[in-house]
Enzyme design. Structure first.
Site, PDB file in Angstrom:
ATOM      1  N   HIS A  88       0.840  -1.207   0.000  1.00 11.81           N
ATOM      2  CA  HIS A  88       0.000   0.000   0.000  1.00 11.81           C
ATOM      3  C   HIS A  88       0.862   1.238   0.000  1.00 11.81           C
ATOM      4  O   HIS A  88       1.963   1.222   0.546  1.00 11.81           O
ATOM      5  CB  HIS A  88      -0.939   0.012   1.223  1.00 11.81           C
ATOM      6  N   HIS A 131       0.901   5.170   1.267  1.00 13.23           N
ATOM      7  CA  HIS A 131       0.272   6.184   2.123  1.00 13.23           C
ATOM      8  C   HIS A 131       0.277   7.506   1.377  1.00 13.23           C
ATOM      9  O   HIS A 131       1.324   7.908   0.836  1.00 13.23           O
ATOM     10  CB  HIS A 131       1.081   6.396   3.405  1.00 13.23           C
TER      11      HIS A 131
HETATM   12  P1  AMP Z   1       2.186   0.293   7.412  1.00  9.97           P
HETATM   13  O1  AMP Z   1       3.023   0.678   8.596  1.00  9.97           O
HETATM   14  O2  AMP Z   1       2.656   1.002   6.162  1.00  9.97           O
HETATM   15  O3  AMP Z   1       2.048  -1.195   7.240  1.00  9.97           O
HETATM   16  O4  AMP Z   1       0.786   0.939   7.711  1.00  9.97           O
HETATM   17  C1  AMP Z   1      -0.416   0.247   7.828  1.00  9.97           C
HETATM   18  C2  AMP Z   1      -1.473   1.280   8.003  1.00  9.97           C
HETATM   19  O5  AMP Z   1      -2.721   0.653   7.895  1.00  9.97           O
HETATM   20  C3  AMP Z   1      -1.457   2.010   9.359  1.00  9.97           C
HETATM   21  O6  AMP Z   1      -1.290   3.400   9.161  1.00  9.97           O
HETATM   22  C4  AMP Z   1      -2.801   1.659   9.992  1.00  9.97           C
HETATM   23  O7  AMP Z   1      -3.363   2.722  10.707  1.00  9.97           O
HETATM   24  C5  AMP Z   1      -3.614   1.288   8.754  1.00  9.97           C
HETATM   25  N1  AMP Z   1      -4.702   0.357   9.016  1.00  9.97           N
HETATM   26  C6  AMP Z   1      -4.625  -0.837   9.651  1.00  9.97           C
HETATM   27  N2  AMP Z   1      -5.831  -1.440   9.665  1.00  9.97           N
HETATM   28  C7  AMP Z   1      -6.685  -0.615   9.018  1.00  9.97           C
HETATM   29  C8  AMP Z   1      -8.062  -0.668   8.688  1.00  9.97           C
HETATM   30  N3  AMP Z   1      -8.827  -1.720   9.063  1.00  9.97           N
HETATM   31  N4  AMP Z   1      -8.617   0.352   8.025  1.00  9.97           N
HETATM   32  C9  AMP Z   1      -7.851   1.404   7.649  1.00  9.97           C
HETATM   33  N5  AMP Z   1      -6.543   1.518   7.919  1.00  9.97           N
HETATM   34  C10 AMP Z   1      -5.958   0.528   8.581  1.00  9.97           C
END
Ligand code: AMP
Ligand code: ZN
Length: 140
Positions: A103, A105
């Site tokens: 993903h 951001h």
């Molecule tokens: P990363 O550190 O790049 O793996 O970030 C994962 C991101 O996903 C974090 O910023 C979380 O807040 C976000 N996240 C986790 N679960 C959910 C969810 N169910 N809906 C929306 N965002 C999520």
């Protein structure tokens, strides 16, 4: 379906098994608000096909992801009045990745938001050249 896709939180969102605040969807890509935003409008742009990160993702998917990120980045500027945005992608646990489904951001930014950038260091004499040689050797 593979076990990792079965249990993956973003695959569950894509399958509609877990709710999300969706802002964009097409055949290949979905984008929804991060549940714990760094700034208001913090959006995650996610390929629907499960891969764990940048390194195991086909180029075609990356192209589609970048294209969608550009479109959504523009929408953050237009609709929220963001003055800019960060596009980041954590890869690997050490980088802070916690969801192992690729993903991007998109983090809307304002000059007044008070978020500082990462600390910078200096290279010692000759260190940068050595570093570059190591990296180049893996690119041949
Ligand atoms: P990363 O550190 O790049 O793996 O970030 C994962 C991101 O996903 C974090 O910023 C979380 O807040 C976000 N996240 C986790 N679960 C959910 C969810 N169910 N809906 C929306 N965002 C999520
Ligand atoms: Zn997944």
């Amino acid at each position: 379906m593979k076990q990792e896709q079965q249990n993956c939180i973003f695959c569950k969102i894509i399958r509609g098994e877990v709710p999300s605040t969706k802002v964009y969807e097409d055949e290949k890509i979905i984008a929804f608000l991060d549940i714990r935003p760094i700034t208001e409008g913090h959006t995650l742009v996610v390929p629907k096909a499960h891969t764990s990160g940048l390194l195991d993702t086909p180029g075609q998917t990356l192209a589609e992801l970048v294209f969608a990120a550009q479109k959504i980045g523009q929408a953050l500027v237009t609709s929220l009045g963001a003055e800019g945005f960060n596009l980041t992608c954590n890869n690997g646990k050490a980088s802070g990745q916690v969801v192992f489904h690729l993903h991007f951001h998109l983090i809307p930014r304002r000059a007044s938001d008070g978020l500082s950038s990462w600390p910078h260091r200096e290279y010692a004499l000759g260190e940068a050249e050595k570093m570059a040689e190591k990296i180049k050797s893996a690119l041949q």
